[in-house]
Structures are given as structure tokens and as C-alpha cells.
Design a protein around this motif. Sequence first.
Motif, mmCIF file in Angstrom:
data_model
loop_
_atom_site.group_PDB
_atom_site.id
_atom_site.type_symbol
_atom_site.label_atom_id
_atom_site.label_comp_id
_atom_site.label_asym_id
_atom_site.label_seq_id
_atom_site.Cartn_x
_atom_site.Cartn_y
_atom_site.Cartn_z
ATOM 1 N N MET A 26 11.446 -25.813 48.708
ATOM 2 C CA MET A 26 11.838 -24.494 48.187
ATOM 3 C C MET A 26 10.834 -23.443 48.634
ATOM 4 O O MET A 26 9.681 -23.736 48.902
ATOM 5 C CB MET A 26 11.951 -24.500 46.660
ATOM 6 C CG MET A 26 10.632 -24.544 45.915
ATOM 7 S SD MET A 26 10.767 -24.296 44.122
ATOM 8 C CE MET A 26 11.076 -22.540 44.019
ATOM 9 N N ASP A 27 11.316 -22.200 48.728
ATOM 10 C CA ASP A 27 10.426 -21.079 49.024
ATOM 11 C C ASP A 27 9.720 -20.646 47.744
ATOM 12 O O ASP A 27 10.227 -20.877 46.645
ATOM 13 C CB ASP A 27 11.235 -19.891 49.574
ATOM 14 C CG ASP A 27 11.835 -20.178 50.940
ATOM 15 O OD1 ASP A 27 11.227 -20.953 51.712
ATOM 16 O OD2 ASP A 27 12.923 -19.637 51.229
ATOM 17 N N VAL A 28 8.579 -19.987 47.909
ATOM 18 C CA VAL A 28 7.896 -19.418 46.751
ATOM 19 C C VAL A 28 8.800 -18.331 46.177
ATOM 20 O O VAL A 28 9.252 -17.449 46.913
ATOM 21 C CB VAL A 28 6.525 -18.820 47.145
ATOM 22 C CG1 VAL A 28 5.860 -18.141 45.946
ATOM 23 C CG2 VAL A 28 5.615 -19.883 47.731
ATOM 24 N N LEU B 207 17.472 -25.062 33.882
ATOM 25 C CA LEU B 207 18.379 -26.209 33.782
ATOM 26 C C LEU B 207 18.021 -27.141 32.643
ATOM 27 O O LEU B 207 18.894 -27.575 31.894
ATOM 28 C CB LEU B 207 18.376 -27.003 35.097
ATOM 29 C CG LEU B 207 18.885 -26.289 36.331
ATOM 30 C CD1 LEU B 207 18.765 -27.196 37.548
ATOM 31 C CD2 LEU B 207 20.321 -25.826 36.138
ATOM 32 N N GLU B 208 16.735 -27.484 32.548
ATOM 33 C CA GLU B 208 16.298 -28.440 31.539
ATOM 34 C C GLU B 208 14.969 -28.015 30.943
ATOM 35 O O GLU B 208 14.174 -27.346 31.600
ATOM 36 C CB GLU B 208 16.114 -29.829 32.146
ATOM 37 C CG GLU B 208 17.389 -30.526 32.483
ATOM 38 C CD GLU B 208 17.160 -32.002 32.780
ATOM 39 O OE1 GLU B 208 18.053 -32.783 32.427
ATOM 40 O OE2 GLU B 208 16.121 -32.353 33.354
ATOM 41 N N SER C 87 22.826 -29.095 40.155
ATOM 42 C CA SER C 87 23.186 -27.791 40.727
ATOM 43 C C SER C 87 22.065 -27.185 41.582
ATOM 44 O O SER C 87 22.285 -26.189 42.262
ATOM 45 C CB SER C 87 23.586 -26.803 39.625
ATOM 46 O OG SER C 87 22.476 -26.496 38.811
ATOM 47 N N SER C 88 20.889 -27.780 41.556
ATOM 48 C CA SER C 88 19.772 -27.255 42.345
ATOM 49 C C SER C 88 19.952 -27.589 43.826
ATOM 50 O O SER C 88 20.320 -28.718 44.170
ATOM 51 C CB SER C 88 18.449 -27.854 41.863
ATOM 52 O OG SER C 88 17.396 -27.483 42.723
ATOM 53 N N TYR D 214 13.846 -25.221 36.643
ATOM 54 C CA TYR D 214 14.803 -24.202 37.075
ATOM 55 C C TYR D 214 15.630 -24.678 38.261
ATOM 56 O O TYR D 214 15.192 -25.495 39.067
ATOM 57 C CB TYR D 214 14.061 -22.919 37.467
ATOM 58 C CG TYR D 214 13.377 -22.247 36.310
ATOM 59 C CD1 TYR D 214 14.024 -21.258 35.576
ATOM 60 C CD2 TYR D 214 12.089 -22.600 35.940
ATOM 61 C CE1 TYR D 214 13.395 -20.641 34.504
ATOM 62 C CE2 TYR D 214 11.449 -21.988 34.872
ATOM 63 C CZ TYR D 214 12.112 -21.015 34.154
ATOM 64 O OH TYR D 214 11.484 -20.419 33.091
ATOM 65 N N GLU D 215 16.800 -24.066 38.401
ATOM 66 C CA GLU D 215 17.730 -24.399 39.477
ATOM 67 C C GLU D 215 17.113 -24.214 40.862
ATOM 68 O O GLU D 215 17.414 -24.956 41.790
ATOM 69 C CB GLU D 215 18.990 -23.530 39.335
ATOM 70 C CG GLU D 215 20.145 -23.965 40.190
ATOM 71 C CD GLU D 215 21.419 -23.246 39.805
ATOM 72 O OE1 GLU D 215 22.445 -23.919 39.638
ATOM 73 O OE2 GLU D 215 21.395 -22.001 39.683
#
Length: 154
Positions: A120-122, A75-76, A17-18, A92-93
Amino acid sequence: MPYTVDFKNVSTVGLESSPVADALAGLRANEARYYKNKYDHDFTMVPADEAPETVDYVHNILSTERNLVISSKPLEVSSFEVDGLRMTYVFYESGLSINVMYGIAEGGKRAVGFKLSDGMDVPEELASSFKFARQKSKLAGTIRGSYFVIKGEY
């Protein structure tokens, strides 16, 4: 159901889902390789909703130490002891990974580490408080990381 991370055949199992699932899977595999090579420990994950106490432990430390609340969905998780350290991970997602290294012995090393997946962004909740250093990884591309030392007892 527990899942042992395979760092030779990187999989997005549990992370689908990420929006940066491939990079997050690479980051998770990078951690698995580290623990296997350094401690001969198999890095095993469980879905976050199967281990809410692990998520609560990490979130309590973040809240108490730095007044931080992570907005992304966990998530995990993984929690284990190795070489006198209690290690706890939450993935995290958003692509964020948080780990808590907690030395079991009095006066042991204790810190919270943040790693950002490539692409990913900060996260807004971390942007004003932390500077992120970059490191290259064959499994995860460019990893950006930061940390803080834990002062309290958990």
C-alpha cells in the motif's frame, strides 16, 4: 460477531474488501502472534460497524492530538487491556492499521502507532507528517511503521 485471529493459518476474514487483503491479514496475524507470545492474549476482532465507539475513540485521539482524519473505511477493531495497558486497534480497507497504546496508570506510556501493509502507499493524510521505518515479518512481508506520543487524557 467476534473473530479470534489465527496467526498459524492466516485468513482474510473481515478484510476481503481491501485491495491488499492478504498483506493486511498478515499484518493482523503478526499483531495476534505478538500478543499471544508476549501476554498469552488471544487477539479478537469485531467488525468496525459493530463497535463504532472504538472507532470514535481512535478518531477522537487522532483529531485532537494531530488534527488527522483518516479517509479509509474502518473494517475491523479490537480493544482490550493487558499488562496495565489499554490497547485499541483499527484495521482499515486501505491496508492501514492504527493502534492506541494507553497506559492506565498515571504517567504510563501512551502512543498512537501506524502500520502500513505491504503493497500500500502511504496515506495522503500521513505522508507529510510521519516518516515510516521498515521491518520484516514472516507473516506480513515488509511492514512500515510510525508513531506519535499522546499528550492528552483520553
